[in-house]
Scaffold this active site. Structure first.
Site, short mmCIF file in Angstrom:
data_model
loop_
_atom_site.label_atom_id
_atom_site.label_comp_id
_atom_site.label_asym_id
_atom_site.label_seq_id
_atom_site.Cartn_x
_atom_site.Cartn_y
_atom_site.Cartn_z
N TRP A 102 0.87 -1.12 0.06
CA TRP A 102 0.03 -0.08 0.02
C TRP A 102 0.87 1.38 -0.03
O TRP A 102 0.54 2.24 -0.83
CB TRP A 102 -0.89 0.04 1.13
CG TRP A 102 -2.16 -1.02 0.94
CD1 TRP A 102 -2.38 -2.10 1.35
CD2 TRP A 102 -3.25 -0.91 -0.36
NE1 TRP A 102 -3.37 -2.97 0.86
CE2 TRP A 102 -3.93 -2.03 -0.36
CE3 TRP A 102 -3.44 0.27 -1.09
CZ2 TRP A 102 -4.92 -2.01 -1.19
CZ3 TRP A 102 -4.46 0.05 -2.07
CH2 TRP A 102 -5.26 -1.23 -1.98
N ASP A 171 -1.34 7.01 6.64
CA ASP A 171 -2.40 6.03 5.68
C ASP A 171 -2.71 5.18 7.02
O ASP A 171 -1.89 4.36 7.24
CB ASP A 171 -1.83 5.35 4.53
CG ASP A 171 -2.81 4.45 4.01
OD1 ASP A 171 -3.76 4.38 4.85
OD2 ASP A 171 -2.58 3.80 2.93
N LYS A 195 -13.09 -1.02 7.13
CA LYS A 195 -12.43 -1.82 8.03
C LYS A 195 -12.70 -1.66 9.35
O LYS A 195 -13.27 -2.70 9.93
CB LYS A 195 -10.93 -1.82 7.95
CG LYS A 195 -10.49 -1.79 6.34
CD LYS A 195 -9.00 -1.70 5.92
CE LYS A 195 -8.78 -1.52 4.65
NZ LYS A 195 -9.04 -2.54 3.57
N1 PMP Z 1 -4.33 1.84 2.12
C1 PMP Z 1 -4.17 0.84 2.72
C2 PMP Z 1 -3.26 0.65 3.95
C3 PMP Z 1 -5.21 -0.09 2.41
O1 PMP Z 1 -5.38 -1.38 3.27
C4 PMP Z 1 -6.33 0.06 1.53
C5 PMP Z 1 -7.38 -1.01 1.00
N2 PMP Z 1 -7.26 -2.20 1.42
C6 PMP Z 1 -6.08 1.21 0.77
C7 PMP Z 1 -4.93 2.17 1.21
C8 PMP Z 1 -7.17 1.85 -0.34
O2 PMP Z 1 -8.31 1.78 0.15
P1 PMP Z 1 -9.71 1.98 -0.85
O3 PMP Z 1 -9.90 0.55 -1.13
O4 PMP Z 1 -10.66 2.55 0.05
O5 PMP Z 1 -9.30 2.98 -1.75
#
Ligand code: PMP
Length: 360
Positions: A102, A171, A195
């Site tokens: 991520w 994040d 989450k």
């Molecule tokens: N950052 C992290 C640490 C994530 O786990 C996720 C989604 N699993 C995201 C960003 C992206 O999130 P979204 O699908 O809401 O765009």
């Protein structure tokens, strides 16, 4: 009613109390004779929902009074671009810690807007740790330092928020509300709701307005934090139902002992599963270094990869869902977000021990 145990990385399980409340008031919200989904976002009734959710989030996270809280759309992924669009000001570089899939995506997105400097990366060791701070290469003139508090795919989590000269951007998508966080140490924190805060469609951004330099000229109004702040997150129609569900979830967190109480439960759940992995005589393996093991997402593999399909099939038959690992790393992953009960984790570890006995 048969409810599955849900170990999905998100969207994931909601607390039963939240589902029950939403169910009870589904057709008639607050005596309006309408569902909360059916009323105007500008109605007094909804404005109260919006206000209350913000207050509860502020209480739970102890958000400093001057910070702004935004309830936006576009997922955490949109923040990968929105952060540089709004925080660069007249600077041209930003620092990023590369600790897994991520943060890698955040880096890729930011490269369109600025010169991204990688402060440190654990890529060479397969993202099994947070790189030791002694090797970090921080740039004092960076517009900000971005880190991913919990790497949802690799199961790696920071022990403490990083320290650095530049404002800290976090994040916190897969960890916000699962453990205490010192918001005041951060310039900006963002997380999508699916989450630990409700359902998909809502992204929360907490920001110190002192950091809001002039957004890049090409920034659309909807992606401009300052404009969203002025409009109380209602520049256009917000995600009303996810916002309402976040409100119910925040009240549930308060009733569950706040972040301290929730964190204790999450630690107990994670410890139980790590213990099961570590005591399996190598049948199961998680290769993240101990201090950085995530309490939210626990990836693991079987020594005999040929058994993975059977593991997942049997698990589903036993009512244990969402255990398939992310496509980029394979294997298995159990996500133990706030709404996953200790009983669910006990059901999982019992199943795993039984599976290892039969196939070990
Ligand atoms: N950052 C992290 C640490 C994530 O786990 C996720 C989604 N699993 C995201 C960003 C992206 O999130 P979204 O699908 O809401 O765009």
């Amino acid at each position: 009613m048969a409810r599955s145990h849900n170990f999905s990385a998100g969207p994931t399980a909601l607390p039963m109390e939240v589902l029950t409340l939403a169910h009870e008031e589904f057709f008639d919200f607050a005596g309006t004779g309408m569902s909360v989904m059916e009323i105007s976002h500008r109605s007094e009734v909804f404005m109260e929902v919006a206000y209350q959710a913000e207050q509860d989030l502020r209480d739970i996270l102890q958000v400093p009074g001057e910070y702004k809280v935004l309830f936006l759309q576009g997922g955490a992924s949109l923040q990968f671009a929105q952060v540089p669009m709004n925080l660069l000001g007249n600077k041209r570089t930003a620092d990023y810690l590369h600790t897994g899939l991520w943060s890698g995506k955040a880096i890729e997105a930011a490269q369109r807007y600025c010169d991204v400097r990688i402060v440190a990366s654990s890529k060479a060791s397969g993202f099994d740790r947070i790189p030791d701070v002694s090797g970090w290469n921080l740039n004092p003139t960076a517009a900000y330092l971005h880190y991913t508090e919990n790497e949802t795919v690799h199961g790696v989590q920071f022990v403490d928020a990083p320290d650095g000269p530049a404002p800290l951007v976090c994040d916190a998508c897969s960890s916000l509300l699962s453990k205490p966080i010192d918001v005041a140490r951060h310039g900006l924190v963002y997380a999508a709701a699916q989450k630990n805060m409700g359902v998909a469609g809502l992204t929360v951004v907490i920001v110190d307005p002192a950091l809001l330099a002039t957004a890049q000229v090409f920034t659309p109004d909807l992606l401009n934090y300052a404009r969203s702040i002025d409009a109380q997150s209602m520049l256009n129609t917000p995600a009303t139902f996810p916002w309402y569900l976040a409100g119910l979830t925040l009240k549930w967190i308060k009733r569950s002992g706040g972040l301290e109480g929730i964190h204790r439960q999450n630690q107990a759940k994670a410890e139980l599963l790590y213990r099961t992995l570590d005591n399996s005589d190598g049948f199961y393996r998680n290769s993240v270094q101990a201090p950085f093991r995530s309490i939210n997402n626990l990836p693991f593999v079987l020594a005999d990869a040929g058994l993975e399909k059977a593991f997942l099939r049997r698990a589903e038959q036993a009512g244990l869902n969402g255990l398939k690992g992310h496509a980029s790393v394979g294997g298995m992953r159990a996500s133990l977000y706030n709404a996953i009960t200790l009983q669910a984790v006990e059901a999982l570890t019992d199943f795993m021990k039984g599976f290892a006995r039969v196939h070990g």
